[in-house]
Design an enzyme around this catalytic site. Structure first.
Site, PDB file in Angstrom:
ATOM      1  N   ASP A  21       0.845  -1.181   0.000  1.00  0.00           N
ATOM      2  CA  ASP A  21       0.000   0.000   0.000  1.00  0.00           C
ATOM      3  C   ASP A  21       0.892   1.247   0.000  1.00  0.00           C
ATOM      4  OD1 ASP A  21      -2.425   1.598   0.429  1.00  0.00           O
ATOM      5  OD2 ASP A  21      -1.676   1.843   2.477  1.00  0.00           O
ATOM      6  N   ASP A  23      -0.157   5.298   0.675  1.00  0.00           N
ATOM      7  CA  ASP A  23      -0.422   6.304   1.707  1.00  0.00           C
ATOM      8  C   ASP A  23      -0.766   5.653   3.040  1.00  0.00           C
ATOM      9  OD1 ASP A  23      -0.077   8.193  -0.337  1.00  0.00           O
ATOM     10  OD2 ASP A  23      -2.218   8.215  -0.804  1.00  0.00           O
TER      11      ASP A  23
END
Length: 151
Positions: free
Chosen positions: A8, A10
């Site tokens: 992932d 952010d």
């Protein structure tokens, strides 16, 4: 076939300023580099997969996002880590697309393109409700970092 780290962006790689896209807001978590270096040196390829609904919301452009991703890529390269690719979903949740995490569309694209050993791959993210659910949908391991809790 090599396994991958599906990473992932952010809240996992960088601090999430809310629809983060400006290079001046790029601040990498100190702990993510050694975690990824260990896996990269063990033969995993690194693939970033990220929901980026700010694009379809009109907050920033694909080009803005790519400049931000290039900044991440440069920092990782300085630490001897190569990011093989960035996949992103520009859709809002209500658009119900197949690429938006926790659906598996982005991972499926990467597996097809890179011939990834999915069963030995890992999802790393900050949200169990999105990244963890993605891992469960894929039947693979999930590593949670930075302790995000859904409201």
């Amino acid at each position: 076939m090599k396994p991958a780290i599906f990473l992932d962006r952010d809240g996992t790689i960088n601090y999430d300023a809310g629809y983060t896209y400006k290079l001046e807001d790029l601040k990498i978590y100190d702990d993510i580099i050694p975690i990824l270096k260990k896996y990269y040196d063990s033969g995993y390829i690194i693939i970033v997969i990220s929901n980026q609904s700010g694009i379809n919301r009109g907050y920033f452009t694909v080009n803005d996002m790519k400049k931000f991703n290039d900044g991440i890529k440069r920092i990782f390269m300085e630490h001897g880590i190569v990011i093989s690719d960035f996949y992103f979903c520009p859709h809002k949740p209500e658009e119900n697309c197949e690429c938006r995490k926790p659906k598996t569309g982005m991972v499926e694209q990467a597996v097809k393109k890179y011939g990834i050993d999915l069963k030995n791959s890992i999802v790393i993210g900050d949200r169990d409700d999105i990244d963890g659910e993605l891992a469960r949908n894929l039947g693979i391991k999930f590593i949670k970092v930075h302790g995000y809790s859904a409201p």
